[in-house]
Scaffold this motif. Structure first.
Motif, PDB file in Angstrom:
ATOM      1  N   GLN A   1     123.139  40.059   0.391  1.00  0.00           N
ATOM      2  CA  GLN A   1     123.985  40.265   1.572  1.00  0.00           C
ATOM      3  C   GLN A   1     124.507  38.923   2.077  1.00  0.00           C
ATOM      4  O   GLN A   1     125.672  38.800   2.468  1.00  0.00           O
ATOM      5  CB  GLN A   1     123.173  40.951   2.674  1.00  0.00           C
ATOM      6  CG  GLN A   1     123.647  42.366   2.990  1.00  0.00           C
ATOM      7  CD  GLN A   1     122.870  42.986   4.149  1.00  0.00           C
ATOM      8  OE1 GLN A   1     121.655  42.839   4.233  1.00  0.00           O
ATOM      9  NE2 GLN A   1     123.560  43.680   5.020  1.00  0.00           N
TER      10      GLN A   1
ATOM     11  N   ALA B   1     127.255  37.840  -0.332  1.00  0.00           N
ATOM     12  CA  ALA B   1     128.490  38.617  -0.180  1.00  0.00           C
ATOM     13  C   ALA B   1     129.238  38.215   1.086  1.00  0.00           C
ATOM     14  O   ALA B   1     130.466  38.108   1.098  1.00  0.00           O
ATOM     15  CB  ALA B   1     128.181  40.113  -0.166  1.00  0.00           C
TER      16      ALA B   1
ATOM     17  N   GLN C   1     133.064  36.610   1.067  1.00  0.00           N
ATOM     18  CA  GLN C   1     134.165  37.114   1.894  1.00  0.00           C
ATOM     19  C   GLN C   1     134.753  36.014   2.766  1.00  0.00           C
ATOM     20  O   GLN C   1     135.958  35.924   2.935  1.00  0.00           O
ATOM     21  CB  GLN C   1     133.641  38.238   2.792  1.00  0.00           C
ATOM     22  CG  GLN C   1     133.276  39.487   2.042  1.00  0.00           C
ATOM     23  CD  GLN C   1     134.226  40.604   2.341  1.00  0.00           C
ATOM     24  OE1 GLN C   1     134.395  40.989   3.496  1.00  0.00           O
ATOM     25  NE2 GLN C   1     134.896  41.102   1.345  1.00  0.00           N
TER      26      GLN C   1
ATOM     27  N   MET D   1     133.554  43.128  -5.302  1.00  0.00           N
ATOM     28  CA  MET D   1     132.121  43.402  -5.254  1.00  0.00           C
ATOM     29  C   MET D   1     131.534  42.985  -3.904  1.00  0.00           C
ATOM     30  O   MET D   1     130.752  43.737  -3.298  1.00  0.00           O
ATOM     31  CB  MET D   1     131.436  42.664  -6.407  1.00  0.00           C
ATOM     32  CG  MET D   1     129.964  42.865  -6.500  1.00  0.00           C
ATOM     33  SD  MET D   1     129.067  41.577  -5.592  1.00  0.00           S
ATOM     34  CE  MET D   1     129.044  40.269  -6.814  1.00  0.00           C
ATOM     35  N   ALA D   2     131.904  41.821  -3.427  1.00  0.00           N
ATOM     36  CA  ALA D   2     131.370  41.339  -2.150  1.00  0.00           C
ATOM     37  C   ALA D   2     131.805  42.239  -0.997  1.00  0.00           C
ATOM     38  O   ALA D   2     131.023  42.543  -0.094  1.00  0.00           O
ATOM     39  CB  ALA D   2     131.811  39.895  -1.896  1.00  0.00           C
ATOM     40  N   THR D   3     133.049  42.679  -1.034  1.00  0.00           N
ATOM     41  CA  THR D   3     133.528  43.616  -0.014  1.00  0.00           C
ATOM     42  C   THR D   3     132.712  44.902  -0.080  1.00  0.00           C
ATOM     43  O   THR D   3     132.334  45.467   0.954  1.00  0.00           O
ATOM     44  CB  THR D   3     135.019  43.935  -0.244  1.00  0.00           C
ATOM     45  OG1 THR D   3     135.757  42.716  -0.182  1.00  0.00           O
ATOM     46  CG2 THR D   3     135.548  44.901   0.796  1.00  0.00           C
TER      47      THR D   3
ATOM     48  N   VAL E   1     129.609  45.267  -1.237  1.00  0.00           N
ATOM     49  CA  VAL E   1     128.242  45.017  -0.766  1.00  0.00           C
ATOM     50  C   VAL E   1     128.195  45.061   0.758  1.00  0.00           C
ATOM     51  O   VAL E   1     127.358  45.738   1.358  1.00  0.00           O
ATOM     52  CB  VAL E   1     127.714  43.657  -1.275  1.00  0.00           C
ATOM     53  CG1 VAL E   1     126.429  43.262  -0.545  1.00  0.00           C
ATOM     54  CG2 VAL E   1     127.459  43.715  -2.777  1.00  0.00           C
ATOM     55  N   GLN E   2     129.120  44.341   1.387  1.00  0.00           N
ATOM     56  CA  GLN E   2     129.135  44.306   2.847  1.00  0.00           C
ATOM     57  C   GLN E   2     129.259  45.708   3.422  1.00  0.00           C
ATOM     58  O   GLN E   2     128.604  46.042   4.401  1.00  0.00           O
ATOM     59  CB  GLN E   2     130.345  43.479   3.315  1.00  0.00           C
ATOM     60  CG  GLN E   2     130.190  42.011   3.019  1.00  0.00           C
ATOM     61  CD  GLN E   2     130.021  41.214   4.282  1.00  0.00           C
ATOM     62  OE1 GLN E   2     130.862  41.234   5.148  1.00  0.00           O
ATOM     63  NE2 GLN E   2     128.919  40.534   4.413  1.00  0.00           N
ATOM     64  N   ASN E   3     130.096  46.521   2.825  1.00  0.00           N
ATOM     65  CA  ASN E   3     130.356  47.834   3.397  1.00  0.00           C
ATOM     66  C   ASN E   3     129.344  48.889   2.963  1.00  0.00           C
ATOM     67  O   ASN E   3     129.180  49.894   3.647  1.00  0.00           O
ATOM     68  CB  ASN E   3     131.798  48.254   3.101  1.00  0.00           C
ATOM     69  CG  ASN E   3     132.775  47.485   3.964  1.00  0.00           C
ATOM     70  OD1 ASN E   3     132.943  47.787   5.145  1.00  0.00           O
ATOM     71  ND2 ASN E   3     133.383  46.435   3.419  1.00  0.00           N
TER      72      ASN E   3
ATOM     73  N   TYR F   1     126.071  48.287   2.838  1.00  0.00           N
ATOM     74  CA  TYR F   1     125.003  48.166   3.828  1.00  0.00           C
ATOM     75  C   TYR F   1     125.479  48.679   5.190  1.00  0.00           C
ATOM     76  O   TYR F   1     124.673  49.004   6.050  1.00  0.00           O
ATOM     77  CB  TYR F   1     124.514  46.720   3.920  1.00  0.00           C
ATOM     78  CG  TYR F   1     123.641  46.310   2.752  1.00  0.00           C
ATOM     79  CD1 TYR F   1     122.343  46.794   2.626  1.00  0.00           C
ATOM     80  CD2 TYR F   1     124.111  45.464   1.756  1.00  0.00           C
ATOM     81  CE1 TYR F   1     121.538  46.443   1.550  1.00  0.00           C
ATOM     82  CE2 TYR F   1     123.319  45.098   0.668  1.00  0.00           C
ATOM     83  CZ  TYR F   1     122.022  45.594   0.577  1.00  0.00           C
ATOM     84  OH  TYR F   1     121.234  45.243  -0.493  1.00  0.00           O
TER      85      TYR F   1
ATOM     86  N   ALA G   1     121.922  47.054  -2.677  1.00  0.00           N
ATOM     87  CA  ALA G   1     122.658  46.463  -3.804  1.00  0.00           C
ATOM     88  C   ALA G   1     121.686  45.503  -4.461  1.00  0.00           C
ATOM     89  O   ALA G   1     121.691  44.312  -4.215  1.00  0.00           O
ATOM     90  CB  ALA G   1     123.900  45.742  -3.287  1.00  0.00           C
TER      91      ALA G   1
ATOM     92  N   GLY H   1     125.577  46.215   8.921  1.00  0.00           N
ATOM     93  CA  GLY H   1     124.770  46.000   7.723  1.00  0.00           C
ATOM     94  C   GLY H   1     123.334  45.578   7.984  1.00  0.00           C
ATOM     95  O   GLY H   1     122.599  45.289   7.045  1.00  0.00           O
TER      96      GLY H   1
END
Lengths: 428, 428, 428, 428
Positions: free
Chosen positions: A247, A250, A254, B249-251, B253-255, B257, B271, C258
């Protein structure tokens, strides 16, 4: 030495190298194969191994296991084991020297490493169709360094049987793609006697037949390696007991891409390689970002670097993780000197196959050649970065990149011509 | 068979297994070592290999290369090669059967796989101090399955020389950590004659001396594997030509969670393992998330799964990437039957070392034992999931997890006692 | 006093209040209208104004301008100006007291505020169809507090002409939706003589005819107000000179949602109201999040609050912004006492229209009634939170929420019945 | 007309305008005050009101209530009510014309609107110290348009009593800051007879005494207004029933700033104003982003616009929301014509107070003057954008921006001189 316009030797060399791309500091086969040719050409001096590279200055050298595995593969090709022994530990690359009489020292720098990029295997991709696609799956000469190495050998062939004043050095530089090879060569002192340095790149969206005499717009670059450490936990039972490194990573990714553009010029950022976690049911304890920032000037690069480090640290803190941020290799910006640019222009004007000459062009990327250029310029010499256009079907660093092999001849002719004039010119 | 309260055999077995943790479907050494003991105990039947696992139902089996490398390591330990041959391809696990006279069939299920978790190597971590820390660096019995396997063998030892009516089966199940092993065993039919099934877990934040007769609160779980494919580009020259799979992927992961909590009960998302990109100067073309969602009920798990898939698809679209989302293994929720719970409670009440008995407790995690429990219950049998408390210094799935070995005896005693009554009880 | 099963007075009162929803601390018309009815009913004592609310304990009171504008609107309706004068500054709400003879004090708490939610204006939404849709566009009784206020008046009407021992207090509480009104009333001491307190809520997904005698599962809640301050800059000329408060806020929002779920029970987080920036061409200097966290226990709420504050601070730091995080109103969790629950159950069993009685049910939300319940319980009294089912077409806090008006009668009957027994019971 | 080097009239005019900044389309007082001066100067024609602005082409006009409130404030200052009447509805701005004899038409464009930026109120901020700080709290002349309007009047004063051939038009343009005023003036046709157009800007990081004869590097710009619509829900009871518009917005903000930089030139993006949600306990149903993208060329702006729209749509989809994306005002890029640049250079060379002249400079921002320049150039005329340096303590669009009033004289002198030559030149 006479040779046909579409020189078979150049084409076949380039294809051989193309088949066996090796990543930064692992150019064992490539170096040994180049040395083989240098011996055939009978150059005056061949420098390989640790002496080439200033102690402690190599950056982003892979771990021993990786180095060994590439070295092993190189051994299996049958190239000279004695050469390979000198390269052990990732001391790749070579400098070849031809001595003429008294006169200036002119150097040509070419880079030789491949990329961790899978090569296309499809209709229309010439290397696949004609059987010289990379045999190292997942690695590829996707930036034309196979052609660069070929330029270096081709230029040497032009001079081996020729009389000339001065000294010609060709630097076969390793590890350009990780911005890691130029600095230890610059610091080794092997360039300190150089009066004029030419660096060269093929392609860059310039078509076959176009020459850029003096490339500008190098982006200064800085690599970073951020490692996030959190706390693992059972993702089902007690996710709250974890500190989630993925987390954090990520969030950092971003926000790295979201660093504000700069009014003073171009900037770049890339989280080029990331990973984290070990299993779907464990809150990830570890993650990393291997990335880079760039700027049109060193100041702009530093702006990006500072902002990136703030982002990385805050993202870790936000998720109760630790982060270590290590700066990797860096390269400054650079400019091309008029004296050399003029020579390149006049040679290009009378070179077959050249139909368009740009005095300058914008690289828009980074290059650690700038370290070598800067070193030569600091010592009072001149330097220029020459672009040799080529029609390339895919972009640089992509699976369908390829070069138009007609550019091999053109490149060798333009570079040899300019070097000839610089050897002469400087001796005036 | 008499044995001391702190049974040396149990402790030494557990430590041997602890030293060689193997991940899901790679329990080659573990299975062969168990079989060795089963032969010594002289059980009536030992089932290993493909017959144990319904064709095509194993999930999350590693690639061949990984399987081979673990198999190779197992061979080097000197365990029986004939057994290993049967396990080739990841057909790990075993069922041991003891036949008494006519009577009910009672089964005990224990799981045997380790985790991709690095084990602590510090003062105070008993396995490190006493020399049985994992020798497979990066892997660890961080969830107590070494103790579970030991329970299975310990219970069998209690019955081998004893007269009893009915049949006792002990299932040494592979691949619990990837929620992958129970389903193919359930579908194999080997449990269809089972009248009473006991599954067991050590620890779970219950202290040594505490027994949970019927665990509740299993979270249904579903694994997913999302693979993002973008377009590579030179990160310096033309970042805009890329479609950045790591950004997608990072977007995601953030969403992931950030999926809304649910008013009807507990949900989870993780993730757990991610990666992407190949080099700092290439806009990443590929990335993946290996993750999971859970829910207090199957409906809640499905809510999470649906939301997760929307997040994954939109994140890809946002960054002009493609994404493939594959569902991995799943496990439903489950409940413990009163008939068995009662037996466990009454046995526990008169077992040495037990000082606290909970009729029920909350697992708060997932378990594919629920597949086996569900199968038995569907066929008219009963099932319960028993917790054996242990003082564990670190949480489950963390580097300092360990079990209090006094629990080994207690667990064997409680389980054997309950099984004895179920064999008797069912035969009434 | 006799009245029909579908009591016109209750229905018409509820509709009148529904038409004029007023947000927290702005219930000027609502309070004055309630006082009007209380005077008609001729209760013994009516308490309004600053004395009702402990000095300095009101939270989330709007700014003066907002208060004035709502007060102005209230004045235009023609309600008693003298009452309104006492409420000036947002001192809304009322306590009505009926004195019987010696005996226990029993209190009923109802809340009276509306929500900043636009009401549906469509076919099928009864308030729209029958002409009592909110005339305050953007505000709505979307949680049934119009019915609650009606319950309070309805219960009083049951007792005004009746003889009874003890004292009945009905608390018309303001500002429940901002979790702001209960605390100052609790701290005012007006409940310190209460032996039994009933709080009530309509709906909550329980159907018409269902009664929940003692609601459980109150989520502890804490509000926060985070204000980010950055540096403005020209977004075209020099974006890098800005410190972007909106980027900080967006990063925080993503990471607030998150925050890891907790293995010990339900948690919640909501960034319910956010804003930032002033113009499209200025890098935003300011932004805020008005949000809340909740937990099944006070500890779980505190876990969320701590994590939220870390997220907010790190998000600010990441974007070179400052952030101030102010905690707003909070409410603890609570439980219903058996003594009252029993009385509600036995009354409900013989109440017309009740066809299902649940001893307990889960609220799954927060309520500042818990402050009042806790205060009474601390002083040795008992408390319970009663649910009156109603068929509601839309969810609570949504545009199509409505109540089935048959529930008005049922609620008044059950509450009056239970109060009657508590007055009697306590006096035994 | 003689006047001192530090012209009191210019300074006092500028300060008067500075005290009353009005945002785009609300420049009621400003326009009327300018008209007052134009009448005093006795220009030949003053055009105000709807005729100035092509029907239906004004963009980003505030709502009626906002317009009325600013108009009301303007009325209170005592400026001419008849003028204000013509401006009603936001038809602000003016064109003043001076007719000489036969000859070319030369135009000067100045913009007159302020910004929604709070002005500093601190030691060292001259407007605060000397009593002409903005009296409209939250609004400010933070970009120097007060000086621009003053330039326009100052230039007219130079010509009113002078004989010249041709026609001089000064355009007092409204709504530059929202990129909204130039387009309707361009489309009105009032510039179609213009042979030479000068636009002007003060500051831009150029110091007092420096003149930029022909500004380059205008960024093309496009505004957008994205409105997210989700589903509200009770944030405590059933967050999963909501579709969270604020989460969608935050995801969009993060990814808007993360749009890949472009290798071909500068790009920009700003989420300049955002908001969403209504209360901390309701899952937000609505949110919006009022933002903009820019590019060094129109193509680059379009790249950003397309990517932004993808981000906005995917972010909505990810959170089950709807989004409407409306494009607001746009402005193209532009170039300055050599003919005018030459005249500015030669005038500047002999202007008192000018100590540095740049032939060209980079704006690095956007400007809707480009619409007017493009229109004139399309009709065969020439245009240039002139920069008048000024020492400004704070950056443009920030609270401490201010101009060095010595620049007022310099600006008027350079502009008047260039206009004189253009009137003469074109008539040759």
């Amino acid at each position: 030495m006479a040779h046909s316009a579409q020189d078979d030797w150049l084409v076949s060399l380039r294809r051989e190298l193309h088949r066996r791309p090796e990543p930064a500091w692992c150019e064992f086969y490539t170096t040994a194969r180049i040395v083989e040719e240098l011996r055939t050409l009978d150059v005056d001096e061949i420098l390989v191994g640790p002496d080439l590279l200033a102690e402690g200055e190599r950056q982003e050298v892979p771990d021993e296991k990786t180095l060994d595995s590439w070295l092993e593969q190189a051994r299996e090709t049958g190239v000279d084991d004695d050469v390979l022994d000198k390269l052990e530990g990732g001391y790749t690359g070579a400098i070849a020297t031809l001595e003429g009489g008294d006169g200036p020292t002119v150097a040509l720098r070419v880079d030789i490493d491949g990329l961790p990029q899978k090569e296309a295997d499809e209709q229309g991709h010439q290397p696949a169709e004609e059987g010289f696609r990379s045999i190292h799956e997942g690695y590829m000469h996707a930036c034309g360094h196979d052609a660069h190495a070929t330029f270096g050998l081709g230029v040497l062939r032009e001079f081996v049987d020729r009389e000339f004043d001065g000294t010609l050095k060709v630097i076969f530089q390793p590890a350009e793609e990780v911005v890691g090879g130029a600095r230890p060569i610059a610091k080794s002192g092997h360039l300190d006697d150089v009066d004029a340095l030419l660096a060269v790149h093929i392609g860059l969206d310039f078509p076959t037949g176009e020459i850029v005499a003096g490339m500008e717009g190098f982006l200064a670059v800085s690599h970073f390696d951020a490692r996030f450490t959190g706390t693992p936990a059972h993702a089902g039972g007690h996710p709250e007991q974890g500190a989630n490194a993925v987390q954090a990573m990520a969030t950092a990714v971003q926000n790295l891409y979201g660093i504000a553009r700069h009014g003073d010029g171009a900037t770049r950022v890339n989280a080029g390689e990331v990973a984290g976690g070990t299993a779907s049911n464990i809150v990830p304890e570890d993650a990393y970002i291997h990335g880079e920032v760039r700027g049109e000037t060193t100041e702009l690069m530093e702006y990006m670097r500072d902002r990136a480090e703030t982002v990385l640290r805050s993202a870790a803190e936000m998720h109760d993780c630790e982060v270590s941020v290590e700066r990797g290799s860096e390269a400054p910006s650079a400019t091309s000197d008029d004296r050399i640019v003029e020579e390149v222009v006049s040679v290009a004007e009378r070179t077959d196959g050249v139909d368009s000459i740009l005095r300058s062009g914008t690289l828009g990327g980074s290059e650690d050649a700038t370290y070598l250029m800067g070193r030569v310029q600091e010592q009072g010499g001149d330097a220029a970065y020459v672009g040799i256009g080529t029609d390339h079907p895919g972009g640089h660093h992509t699976a369908t990149f390829d070069v138009d092999e007609r550019s091999l001849d053109i490149g060798v002719d333009v570079l040899s011509g300019a070097i000839e004039r610089l050897l002469g010119a400087a001796s005036e």
